[in-house]
Design a protein around this motif. Structure first.
Motif, PDB file in Angstrom:
ATOM      1  N   VAL A 199      31.299 -38.762  -8.574  1.00 19.99           N
ATOM      2  CA  VAL A 199      31.433 -38.719  -7.102  1.00 19.99           C
ATOM      3  C   VAL A 199      31.560 -37.414  -6.568  1.00 19.99           C
ATOM      4  CG1 VAL A 199      32.499 -39.744  -4.928  1.00 19.99           C
ATOM      5  CG2 VAL A 199      32.573 -41.140  -7.086  1.00 19.99           C
ATOM      6  N   GLU A 200      32.513 -36.726  -7.205  1.00 22.91           N
ATOM      7  CA  GLU A 200      32.624 -35.292  -6.813  1.00 22.91           C
ATOM      8  C   GLU A 200      33.119 -34.321  -8.264  1.00 22.91           C
ATOM      9  OE1 GLU A 200      34.028 -34.188  -3.242  1.00 22.91           O
ATOM     10  OE2 GLU A 200      35.848 -33.038  -4.081  1.00 22.91           O
ATOM     11  N   LEU A 201      32.654 -33.379  -8.087  1.00 23.49           N
ATOM     12  CA  LEU A 201      32.850 -32.243  -9.055  1.00 23.49           C
ATOM     13  C   LEU A 201      33.349 -30.834  -8.091  1.00 23.49           C
ATOM     14  CD1 LEU A 201      30.081 -32.402 -11.739  1.00 23.49           C
ATOM     15  CD2 LEU A 201      32.284 -33.021 -12.071  1.00 23.49           C
ATOM     16  N   GLN A 202      34.650 -30.477  -8.294  1.00 22.33           N
ATOM     17  CA  GLN A 202      34.958 -29.253  -7.493  1.00 22.33           C
ATOM     18  C   GLN A 202      35.652 -28.248  -8.290  1.00 22.33           C
ATOM     19  OE1 GLN A 202      38.339 -29.700  -4.682  1.00 22.33           O
ATOM     20  NE2 GLN A 202      36.828 -28.865  -3.139  1.00 22.33           N
ATOM     21  N   ALA A 203      34.929 -27.413  -8.756  1.00 20.12           N
ATOM     22  CA  ALA A 203      35.350 -26.300  -9.708  1.00 20.12           C
ATOM     23  C   ALA A 203      35.732 -25.043  -8.873  1.00 20.12           C
ATOM     24  CB  ALA A 203      34.560 -26.139 -10.784  1.00 20.12           C
ATOM     25  N   THR A 204      36.622 -24.543  -8.895  1.00 20.78           N
ATOM     26  CA  THR A 204      37.030 -23.040  -8.323  1.00 20.78           C
ATOM     27  C   THR A 204      37.676 -22.144  -9.303  1.00 20.78           C
ATOM     28  OG1 THR A 204      37.487 -24.390  -6.302  1.00 20.78           O
ATOM     29  CG2 THR A 204      38.159 -21.993  -6.263  1.00 20.78           C
ATOM     30  N   ALA A 205      36.845 -20.961  -9.343  1.00 21.25           N
ATOM     31  CA  ALA A 205      37.436 -19.837 -10.041  1.00 21.25           C
ATOM     32  C   ALA A 205      38.624 -19.207  -9.187  1.00 21.25           C
ATOM     33  CB  ALA A 205      36.457 -18.600 -10.103  1.00 21.25           C
ATOM     34  N   GLU A 206      39.943 -19.239  -9.681  1.00 18.78           N
ATOM     35  CA  GLU A 206      41.002 -18.830  -8.727  1.00 18.78           C
ATOM     36  C   GLU A 206      41.427 -17.395  -9.352  1.00 18.78           C
ATOM     37  OE1 GLU A 206      42.514 -20.173  -6.687  1.00 18.78           O
ATOM     38  OE2 GLU A 206      42.000 -22.430  -7.079  1.00 18.78           O
ATOM     39  N   LYS A 207      41.189 -17.016 -10.506  1.00 16.63           N
ATOM     40  CA  LYS A 207      41.368 -15.397 -11.047  1.00 16.63           C
ATOM     41  C   LYS A 207      40.515 -14.964 -11.870  1.00 16.63           C
ATOM     42  CE  LYS A 207      46.423 -16.343 -11.554  1.00 16.63           C
ATOM     43  NZ  LYS A 207      46.599 -17.572 -10.726  1.00 16.63           N
ATOM     44  N   LYS A 208      39.387 -15.719 -12.380  1.00 16.64           N
ATOM     45  CA  LYS A 208      38.334 -15.445 -13.092  1.00 16.64           C
ATOM     46  C   LYS A 208      37.177 -15.947 -12.954  1.00 16.64           C
ATOM     47  CE  LYS A 208      37.209 -13.581 -17.761  1.00 16.64           C
ATOM     48  NZ  LYS A 208      37.813 -13.401 -19.214  1.00 16.64           N
ATOM     49  N   SER A 209      36.017 -15.371 -13.059  1.00 15.33           N
ATOM     50  CA  SER A 209      34.701 -16.242 -12.738  1.00 15.33           C
ATOM     51  C   SER A 209      34.488 -16.905 -14.235  1.00 15.33           C
ATOM     52  CB  SER A 209      33.489 -15.350 -12.437  1.00 15.33           C
ATOM     53  OG  SER A 209      33.322 -14.322 -13.134  1.00 15.33           O
ATOM     54  N   PHE A 210      33.644 -17.913 -14.143  1.00 12.30           N
ATOM     55  CA  PHE A 210      33.363 -18.802 -15.502  1.00 12.30           C
ATOM     56  C   PHE A 210      32.147 -18.982 -15.702  1.00 12.30           C
ATOM     57  CE2 PHE A 210      34.193 -21.670 -12.099  1.00 12.30           C
ATOM     58  CZ  PHE A 210      33.494 -22.660 -12.323  1.00 12.30           C
ATOM     59  N   ALA A 211      31.770 -19.165 -17.027  1.00 15.78           N
ATOM     60  CA  ALA A 211      30.266 -19.539 -17.494  1.00 15.78           C
ATOM     61  C   ALA A 211      30.199 -21.048 -17.691  1.00 15.78           C
ATOM     62  CB  ALA A 211      29.817 -18.791 -18.708  1.00 15.78           C
ATOM     63  N   ASP A 212      28.845 -21.306 -17.870  1.00 16.78           N
ATOM     64  CA  ASP A 212      28.776 -22.519 -18.093  1.00 16.78           C
ATOM     65  C   ASP A 212      29.229 -23.530 -19.013  1.00 16.78           C
ATOM     66  OD1 ASP A 212      26.948 -21.475 -19.866  1.00 16.78           O
ATOM     67  OD2 ASP A 212      25.161 -22.639 -19.375  1.00 16.78           O
ATOM     68  N   ASP A 213      29.514 -22.625 -20.389  1.00 12.21           N
ATOM     69  CA  ASP A 213      30.101 -23.367 -21.583  1.00 12.21           C
ATOM     70  C   ASP A 213      31.613 -23.751 -20.889  1.00 12.21           C
ATOM     71  OD1 ASP A 213      30.990 -20.679 -21.365  1.00 12.21           O
ATOM     72  OD2 ASP A 213      31.656 -20.615 -23.335  1.00 12.21           O
ATOM     73  N   LYS A 214      32.393 -22.922 -20.101  1.00 10.96           N
ATOM     74  CA  LYS A 214      33.687 -23.339 -19.612  1.00 10.96           C
ATOM     75  C   LYS A 214      33.505 -24.508 -18.796  1.00 10.96           C
ATOM     76  CE  LYS A 214      36.109 -19.762 -21.578  1.00 10.96           C
ATOM     77  NZ  LYS A 214      37.027 -20.068 -22.539  1.00 10.96           N
ATOM     78  N   LEU A 215      32.700 -24.746 -17.864  1.00 13.55           N
ATOM     79  CA  LEU A 215      32.064 -25.642 -17.052  1.00 13.55           C
ATOM     80  C   LEU A 215      31.942 -27.142 -17.913  1.00 13.55           C
ATOM     81  CD1 LEU A 215      31.522 -26.848 -14.257  1.00 13.55           C
ATOM     82  CD2 LEU A 215      29.325 -26.171 -14.504  1.00 13.55           C
TER      83      LEU A 215
END
Length: 240
Positions: A199-215
């Motif tokens: 229904v929802e995926l909401q991911a936000t980089a707070e301190k460091k951007s992230f790659a697709d493996d982290k996602l």
């Protein structure tokens, strides 16, 4: 180890107490660790103007954090004269999440209003609210069927929500408490149905951007957590 000795893939202790508010058609106290939310489901014979005459119902929600749910007092929205943006975002999310698994045409021209009141906040209040609200709504529909207000249960499947994130050490973790959320490199909220659809995926980089493996790692943890939450919902409701 995390500050509460959980593994990275473990939920906090989760508890759902039904019939918490007696006058409501459906109600629960849902606890995700230190986060506690009261969710009530109220049935109304009124519907939004765009649904009048259609024979279809509606599911909506209101969300609020009570003044001393947090370390410092939060002024009530009624005193401020408006609902803050965060509360508006969350209550819309709760409504969308429930409508994703409910056939509103089977309700008739009635509304079910969810009130999600946070009485203690320790991270993940929106995910706890969604998970608890579903149980409250399910109970409300069961009562409506018992009273012959509806002919069949409009629930098409279960839905739950959980947070995941990347902690300050770069590790993917499930169900963040406040201390983890406040220091996380990335935080993510996941709402998913029993069928495994989002229904929802909401991911936000707070301190460091992230790659697709982290996602991918955060989504994998979220799926695991939501599967466990839906299993608990079914156990609490006595549904196989």
């Amino acid at each position: 180890m995390r500050n509460d000795n959980r593994g990275n893939d473990q939920l906090r202790p989760v508890k759902i107490t039904r019939d918490y508010i007696k006058p409501a058609e459906g109600s629960v106290l849902v606890e995700f660790g230190g986060t506690k939310v009261i969710c009530t489901a109220s049935v109304s014979t009124d519907v939004p103007s765009f649904l009048k005459g259609t024979g279809s119902g509606w599911i909506t929600a209101e969300y609020s954090m009570l003044p001393r749910c947090a370390p410092t007092r939060i002024p009530r929205d009624a005193v401020k004269g408006k609902v803050n943006g965060r509360s508006q975002e969350i209550q819309r999310l709760i409504g969308r999440s429930l409508r994703a698994v409910i056939d509103v045409k089977k309700i008739g021209e009635k509304s079910v209003i969810i009130d999600a009141d946070v009485i203690q906040a320790d991270g993940g209040t929106r995910t706890a609210a969604i998970t608890g609200a579903f149980v409250a709504v399910y109970d409300a529909f069961s009562l409506m069927m018992l009273n012959h207000d509806i002919k069949e249960n409009p629930v098409r499947g279960f839905v739950a929500a959980v947070s995941s994130g990347i902690n300050s050490s770069g590790e993917a973790i499930l169900d963040l408490d406040f201390s983890e959320d406040s220091t996380a490199q990335v935080d993510m909220n996941i709402v998913m149905t029993e069928a495994g659809e989002f229904v929802e995926l909401q991911a936000t980089a707070e301190k460091k951007s992230f790659a697709d493996d982290k996602l991918s790692a955060m989504i994998t943890l979220g799926k695991k957590g939501i599967k466990e939450l839906i299993t608990l919902q079914k156990k609490v409701l006595g549904v196989k």
